[in-house]
Design a protein around this motif. Structure first.
Motif, PDB file in Angstrom:
ATOM      1  N   ASN A  62       7.230 -42.730 -35.157  1.00 57.13           N
ATOM      2  CA  ASN A  62       5.796 -43.574 -34.912  1.00 57.13           C
ATOM      3  C   ASN A  62       4.992 -42.734 -33.841  1.00 57.13           C
ATOM      4  O   ASN A  62       4.249 -43.526 -32.975  1.00 57.13           O
ATOM      5  CB  ASN A  62       6.128 -45.142 -34.407  1.00 57.13           C
ATOM      6  N   GLN A  63       4.895 -41.451 -33.828  1.00 54.03           N
ATOM      7  CA  GLN A  63       3.758 -40.768 -33.072  1.00 54.03           C
ATOM      8  C   GLN A  63       2.658 -40.973 -33.640  1.00 54.03           C
ATOM      9  O   GLN A  63       2.211 -40.136 -34.632  1.00 54.03           O
ATOM     10  CB  GLN A  63       4.767 -39.421 -33.004  1.00 54.03           C
ATOM     11  N   GLN A  64       1.662 -41.604 -32.901  1.00 53.47           N
ATOM     12  CA  GLN A  64       0.477 -41.893 -33.292  1.00 53.47           C
ATOM     13  C   GLN A  64      -0.626 -40.450 -33.847  1.00 53.47           C
ATOM     14  O   GLN A  64      -1.403 -40.574 -34.277  1.00 53.47           O
ATOM     15  CB  GLN A  64      -0.379 -42.625 -32.317  1.00 53.47           C
ATOM     16  N   HIS A  65      -0.154 -39.506 -32.819  1.00 51.72           N
ATOM     17  CA  HIS A  65      -1.130 -38.330 -32.828  1.00 51.72           C
ATOM     18  C   HIS A  65      -0.804 -37.510 -34.421  1.00 51.72           C
ATOM     19  O   HIS A  65      -1.764 -36.782 -34.789  1.00 51.72           O
ATOM     20  CB  HIS A  65      -0.882 -37.338 -31.541  1.00 51.72           C
ATOM     21  N   ILE A  66       0.184 -37.713 -34.986  1.00 45.15           N
ATOM     22  CA  ILE A  66       0.646 -37.164 -36.148  1.00 45.15           C
ATOM     23  C   ILE A  66      -0.432 -37.941 -37.171  1.00 45.15           C
ATOM     24  O   ILE A  66      -0.829 -37.088 -37.968  1.00 45.15           O
ATOM     25  CB  ILE A  66       2.194 -37.644 -36.729  1.00 45.15           C
ATOM     26  N   ILE A  67      -0.690 -39.178 -37.101  1.00 46.87           N
ATOM     27  CA  ILE A  67      -1.779 -39.797 -37.779  1.00 46.87           C
ATOM     28  C   ILE A  67      -3.181 -39.367 -37.541  1.00 46.87           C
ATOM     29  O   ILE A  67      -4.137 -39.232 -38.568  1.00 46.87           O
ATOM     30  CB  ILE A  67      -1.494 -41.191 -37.692  1.00 46.87           C
ATOM     31  N   ASP A  68      -3.400 -39.199 -36.194  1.00 52.44           N
ATOM     32  CA  ASP A  68      -4.755 -39.034 -35.727  1.00 52.44           C
ATOM     33  C   ASP A  68      -5.274 -37.467 -35.761  1.00 52.44           C
ATOM     34  O   ASP A  68      -6.521 -37.158 -36.047  1.00 52.44           O
ATOM     35  CB  ASP A  68      -4.870 -39.261 -34.285  1.00 52.44           C
ATOM     36  N   CYS A  69      -4.085 -36.639 -36.003  1.00 55.62           N
ATOM     37  CA  CYS A  69      -4.806 -35.055 -36.155  1.00 55.62           C
ATOM     38  C   CYS A  69      -5.322 -34.622 -37.521  1.00 55.62           C
ATOM     39  O   CYS A  69      -4.986 -35.321 -38.496  1.00 55.62           O
ATOM     40  CB  CYS A  69      -3.610 -34.234 -35.798  1.00 55.62           C
TER      41      CYS A  69
END
Length: 241
Positions: A62-69
């Motif tokens: 659940n690493q948010q930066h994977i979604i945000d990048c």
């Protein structure tokens, strides 16, 4: 050298797309990375679809930066082309061994780091995602990987919104040995690094132990992480036995 000396892991990006033209140029440059015996035992999966990134993020803790990048790249060890070459010559890859797994994983890693450096030259920064190995079979399904391919790690890339403070590294002389390995110096340098990392974290307002690094490492690797990784990779066509 300046790029490496100033490198940090960037997890926050501007809402600005990374064009196919820019990304393809970065990848074409990175594919000139060294490769064992010219086997080029890697493939990359470029992911832009938000739904796919959400699935990858869920599998990777659940690493948010994977979604945000804007773009996520999976660097994969890939034995399919080697297997194809052998079949064309009436041979079989069979049960691949530790050497084949290491060679393909190292190939993918060299390309991944080369991509990071090439991306920096066009204003992109990012962070490596090793947590894809938390659930390598799930990530393989998300990315549609066939047998003989597994994702070694991922890379988030984008244009920087926020650059974190650079984390200190262990003392140069703790890492470099002259002529032969010197085990006697380890304890002092580890203690120095515990102090340095604790000071860094406290300077950012974070709570930490005095033995910051040794406690982090112990917590991460005891008990053993990813205890079923070998068995899972074997099912994906990589027998590291």
């Amino acid at each position: 050298m300046d790029v490496l000396l100033n490198r940090v892991s960037v997890r926050k990006y501007r809402d600005e797309p990374v064009s196919d033209e820019v990304l393809d140029a970065v990848l074409q440059a990175s594919f000139r990375a060294p490769t064992s015996s010219n086997i080029q035992a890697y493939s990359v999966i470029v992911v832009r679809d938000p739904a796919t990134k959400e699935k990858i993020a869920a599998a990777a803790g659940n690493q948010q930066h994977i979604i945000d990048c804007p773009v996520w790249i999976g660097f994969c060890a890939d034995l399919t082309r080697i297997e194809h070459a052998m079949q064309r010559n009436d041979h079989k890859l069979g049960t691949n061994n530790l050497e084949m797994g290491l060679v393909s994983s190292i190939d993918a890693s060299l390309v991944g780091m080369s991509t990071y450096l090439a991306a920096d030259s066009v204003g992109l920064k990012g962070v490596m995602i090793g947590a894809v190995r938390n659930k390598p079979d799930e990530v393989a399904a998300i990315l549609g990987l066939p047998s003989r391919v597994y994702c070694v790690f991922g890379l988030c890339l984008g244009y920087v919104d926020e650059v974190p403070n650079q984390k200190p590294r262990m003392d140069f002389n703790a890492i470099v040995h002259r002529e032969q390995f010197d085990a006697d110096k380890m304890s002092d340098f580890v203690k120095q690094y515990d102090d340095a990392l604790a000071a860094h974290y406290r300077g950012e307002g974070r709570t930490t132990n005095d033995n910051s690094w040794t406690n982090e490492v112990d917590a991460k690797f005891s008990p053993q992480p990813r205890a079923t990784l070998r068995e899972t990779l074997a099912r994906l066509g990589f027998d590291f036995a």
